[in-house]
Motif scaffolding. Sequence first.
Motif, PDB file in Angstrom:
ATOM      1  N   THR A 162       0.846  -1.194   0.000  1.00  0.00           N
ATOM      2  CA  THR A 162       0.000   0.000   0.000  1.00  0.00           C
ATOM      3  C   THR A 162       0.882   1.245   0.000  1.00  0.00           C
ATOM      4  O   THR A 162       2.074   1.179   0.308  1.00  0.00           O
ATOM      5  CB  THR A 162      -0.909   0.032   1.244  1.00  0.00           C
ATOM      6  N   LEU A 163       0.257   2.367  -0.350  1.00  0.00           N
ATOM      7  CA  LEU A 163       1.001   3.632  -0.336  1.00  0.00           C
ATOM      8  C   LEU A 163       1.428   3.984   1.083  1.00  0.00           C
ATOM      9  O   LEU A 163       2.526   4.514   1.304  1.00  0.00           O
ATOM     10  CB  LEU A 163       0.136   4.745  -0.929  1.00  0.00           C
ATOM     11  N   ARG A 164       0.568   3.672   2.035  1.00  0.00           N
ATOM     12  CA  ARG A 164       0.917   3.948   3.440  1.00  0.00           C
ATOM     13  C   ARG A 164       2.128   3.119   3.862  1.00  0.00           C
ATOM     14  O   ARG A 164       3.035   3.632   4.533  1.00  0.00           O
ATOM     15  CB  ARG A 164      -0.281   3.627   4.346  1.00  0.00           C
ATOM     16  N   SER A 165       2.150   1.839   3.470  1.00  0.00           N
ATOM     17  CA  SER A 165       3.282   0.988   3.853  1.00  0.00           C
ATOM     18  C   SER A 165       4.563   1.423   3.148  1.00  0.00           C
ATOM     19  O   SER A 165       5.661   1.228   3.671  1.00  0.00           O
ATOM     20  CB  SER A 165       2.980  -0.480   3.542  1.00  0.00           C
ATOM     21  N   LEU A 166       4.451   2.026   1.981  1.00  0.00           N
ATOM     22  CA  LEU A 166       5.621   2.573   1.284  1.00  0.00           C
ATOM     23  C   LEU A 166       6.301   3.631   2.148  1.00  0.00           C
ATOM     24  O   LEU A 166       7.514   3.575   2.384  1.00  0.00           O
ATOM     25  CB  LEU A 166       5.197   3.148  -0.064  1.00  0.00           C
ATOM     26  N   TRP A 167       5.509   4.600   2.621  1.00  0.00           N
ATOM     27  CA  TRP A 167       6.093   5.683   3.420  1.00  0.00           C
ATOM     28  C   TRP A 167       6.517   5.196   4.805  1.00  0.00           C
ATOM     29  O   TRP A 167       7.500   5.700   5.372  1.00  0.00           O
ATOM     30  CB  TRP A 167       5.112   6.840   3.532  1.00  0.00           C
ATOM     31  N   MET A 168       5.809   4.203   5.352  1.00  0.00           N
ATOM     32  CA  MET A 168       6.237   3.622   6.628  1.00  0.00           C
ATOM     33  C   MET A 168       7.586   2.917   6.470  1.00  0.00           C
ATOM     34  O   MET A 168       8.445   3.001   7.357  1.00  0.00           O
ATOM     35  CB  MET A 168       5.185   2.624   7.123  1.00  0.00           C
ATOM     36  N   THR A 169       7.782   2.271   5.333  1.00  0.00           N
ATOM     37  CA  THR A 169       9.060   1.603   5.079  1.00  0.00           C
ATOM     38  C   THR A 169      10.187   2.615   4.951  1.00  0.00           C
ATOM     39  O   THR A 169      11.287   2.401   5.469  1.00  0.00           O
ATOM     40  CB  THR A 169       8.974   0.740   3.805  1.00  0.00           C
ATOM     41  N   VAL A 170       9.930   3.725   4.271  1.00  0.00           N
ATOM     42  CA  VAL A 170      10.930   4.794   4.168  1.00  0.00           C
ATOM     43  C   VAL A 170      11.332   5.270   5.569  1.00  0.00           C
ATOM     44  O   VAL A 170      12.518   5.431   5.868  1.00  0.00           O
ATOM     45  CB  VAL A 170      10.390   5.976   3.338  1.00  0.00           C
ATOM     46  N   LEU A 171      10.340   5.476   6.430  1.00  0.00           N
ATOM     47  CA  LEU A 171      10.608   5.928   7.795  1.00  0.00           C
ATOM     48  C   LEU A 171      11.421   4.890   8.572  1.00  0.00           C
ATOM     49  O   LEU A 171      12.422   5.228   9.224  1.00  0.00           O
ATOM     50  CB  LEU A 171       9.283   6.206   8.519  1.00  0.00           C
ATOM     51  N   ILE A 172      11.012   3.630   8.504  1.00  0.00           N
ATOM     52  CA  ILE A 172      11.695   2.563   9.240  1.00  0.00           C
ATOM     53  C   ILE A 172      13.141   2.416   8.765  1.00  0.00           C
ATOM     54  O   ILE A 172      14.066   2.269   9.578  1.00  0.00           O
ATOM     55  CB  ILE A 172      10.928   1.237   9.091  1.00  0.00           C
ATOM     56  N   VAL A 173      13.348   2.451   7.445  1.00  0.00           N
ATOM     57  CA  VAL A 173      14.701   2.301   6.894  1.00  0.00           C
ATOM     58  C   VAL A 173      15.596   3.440   7.362  1.00  0.00           C
ATOM     59  O   VAL A 173      16.773   3.226   7.693  1.00  0.00           O
ATOM     60  CB  VAL A 173      14.666   2.227   5.352  1.00  0.00           C
ATOM     61  N   ASN A 174      15.062   4.656   7.420  1.00  0.00           N
ATOM     62  CA  ASN A 174      15.868   5.787   7.884  1.00  0.00           C
ATOM     63  C   ASN A 174      16.210   5.675   9.365  1.00  0.00           C
ATOM     64  O   ASN A 174      17.349   5.966   9.770  1.00  0.00           O
ATOM     65  CB  ASN A 174      15.134   7.102   7.600  1.00  0.00           C
ATOM     66  N   ILE A 175      15.255   5.245  10.188  1.00  0.00           N
ATOM     67  CA  ILE A 175      15.531   5.044  11.612  1.00  0.00           C
ATOM     68  C   ILE A 175      16.557   3.936  11.785  1.00  0.00           C
ATOM     69  O   ILE A 175      17.504   4.050  12.586  1.00  0.00           O
ATOM     70  CB  ILE A 175      14.230   4.710  12.372  1.00  0.00           C
ATOM     71  N   TYR A 176      16.396   2.875  11.019  1.00  0.00           N
ATOM     72  CA  TYR A 176      17.349   1.764  11.053  1.00  0.00           C
ATOM     73  C   TYR A 176      18.741   2.236  10.640  1.00  0.00           C
ATOM     74  O   TYR A 176      19.749   1.864  11.258  1.00  0.00           O
ATOM     75  CB  TYR A 176      16.851   0.655  10.127  1.00  0.00           C
ATOM     76  N   GLY A 177      18.799   3.085   9.609  1.00  0.00           N
ATOM     77  CA  GLY A 177      20.073   3.609   9.135  1.00  0.00           C
ATOM     78  C   GLY A 177      20.799   4.413  10.201  1.00  0.00           C
ATOM     79  O   GLY A 177      22.029   4.315  10.336  1.00  0.00           O
ATOM     80  N   VAL A 178      20.068   5.206  10.978  1.00  0.00           N
ATOM     81  CA  VAL A 178      20.670   5.989  12.057  1.00  0.00           C
ATOM     82  C   VAL A 178      21.257   5.049  13.118  1.00  0.00           C
ATOM     83  O   VAL A 178      22.374   5.257  13.601  1.00  0.00           O
ATOM     84  CB  VAL A 178      19.629   6.932  12.695  1.00  0.00           C
ATOM     85  N   CYS A 179      20.498   4.000  13.469  1.00  0.00           N
ATOM     86  CA  CYS A 179      20.994   3.025  14.459  1.00  0.00           C
ATOM     87  C   CYS A 179      22.251   2.327  13.955  1.00  0.00           C
ATOM     88  O   CYS A 179      23.222   2.153  14.711  1.00  0.00           O
ATOM     89  CB  CYS A 179      19.904   1.987  14.755  1.00  0.00           C
ATOM     90  N   VAL A 180      22.254   1.943  12.675  1.00  0.00           N
ATOM     91  CA  VAL A 180      23.410   1.252  12.099  1.00  0.00           C
ATOM     92  C   VAL A 180      24.615   2.190  12.018  1.00  0.00           C
ATOM     93  O   VAL A 180      25.762   1.754  12.189  1.00  0.00           O
ATOM     94  CB  VAL A 180      23.062   0.676  10.704  1.00  0.00           C
ATOM     95  N   PHE A 181      24.378   3.476  11.788  1.00  0.00           N
ATOM     96  CA  PHE A 181      25.471   4.445  11.747  1.00  0.00           C
ATOM     97  C   PHE A 181      26.258   4.434  13.056  1.00  0.00           C
ATOM     98  O   PHE A 181      27.495   4.381  13.057  1.00  0.00           O
ATOM     99  CB  PHE A 181      24.929   5.847  11.469  1.00  0.00           C
ATOM    100  N   PHE A 182      25.539   4.483  14.173  1.00  0.00           N
ATOM    101  CA  PHE A 182      26.222   4.488  15.474  1.00  0.00           C
ATOM    102  C   PHE A 182      26.883   3.144  15.758  1.00  0.00           C
ATOM    103  O   PHE A 182      27.953   3.093  16.379  1.00  0.00           O
ATOM    104  CB  PHE A 182      25.239   4.869  16.585  1.00  0.00           C
ATOM    105  N   LEU A 183      26.265   2.052  15.295  1.00  0.00           N
ATOM    106  CA  LEU A 183      26.883   0.738  15.449  1.00  0.00           C
ATOM    107  C   LEU A 183      28.161   0.646  14.608  1.00  0.00           C
ATOM    108  O   LEU A 183      29.173   0.092  15.058  1.00  0.00           O
ATOM    109  CB  LEU A 183      25.901  -0.353  15.025  1.00  0.00           C
ATOM    110  N   ASN A 184      28.125   1.228  13.412  1.00  0.00           N
ATOM    111  CA  ASN A 184      29.332   1.282  12.572  1.00  0.00           C
ATOM    112  C   ASN A 184      30.461   2.025  13.274  1.00  0.00           C
ATOM    113  O   ASN A 184      31.630   1.607  13.231  1.00  0.00           O
ATOM    114  CB  ASN A 184      29.021   1.979  11.246  1.00  0.00           C
ATOM    115  N   LYS A 185      30.113   3.152  13.911  1.00  0.00           N
ATOM    116  CA  LYS A 185      31.125   3.940  14.618  1.00  0.00           C
ATOM    117  C   LYS A 185      31.759   3.120  15.740  1.00  0.00           C
ATOM    118  O   LYS A 185      32.965   3.201  15.976  1.00  0.00           O
ATOM    119  CB  LYS A 185      30.483   5.210  15.198  1.00  0.00           C
TER     120      LYS A 185
END
Length: 241
Positions: A162-185
Amino acid sequence: MQTFFQYHSEQDPFRLFSIEHIITIAIIFVFCLFLFFLRRKLEKQGIRRVLRFFLLFLLLVFDVSHHIWLASENAWTLKDDLPLHLSDLAVLLAIVMLLTKSLGLFQFLFFAGLGSSIQAILTPDLGRFSFPHFQYVEFFISHGGVVLTCLFMVLAYQYRPTLRSLWMTVLIVNIYGVCVFFLNKWLGANYLYIMNKPKNASLLDFLGPWPWYLLSVEVIMIISFFLLYSPFWLKKKLEGS
């Protein structure tokens, strides 16, 4: 056989869009077409169950085998081998989705899993592991399996993004990316290629230097999600008219 599993492979390094790579992409595409043409057969519960557990078994065996192989070669490290790249995480989530038939998980995997797996198949970061090395075989079976799994859930269970799940996925991936950034550090790692580009040729090579290519990746991710959603949007429009 030893050459097939040898970590310090003496084979030629992987070459992007070599004959072997193109044939591998073509094989995955043929399996997708085969699944599509069998969509009526998938309405039968018995066939649907057999194929669901076959995909589950395939993904589970090759993913576990990959980590066992790395450990047996004394090559498994926290820095490189945690399943934190989106396409690697998608393999684990696809296994869970096949077990649970979770619609919510499908909504995420259709965009994040399918999008990242297609990107991984087209521009894999395989280094010195070319065909027929185990790493090559495992990589394409796992990521091709995610593509087939998402298509299977669409055809066999009529799951729809769904279109809603598209934007929810964008949000989740970005939050996940921030968490992975600190784990990378913390680990000195480069999961999600947030810290720098992969060593081998990839789409990121055309997107500018760090950190600007991260913004480009964000735009490309959203565009790719809309492209994945477009057949369903078009179908709705045609049915509405």
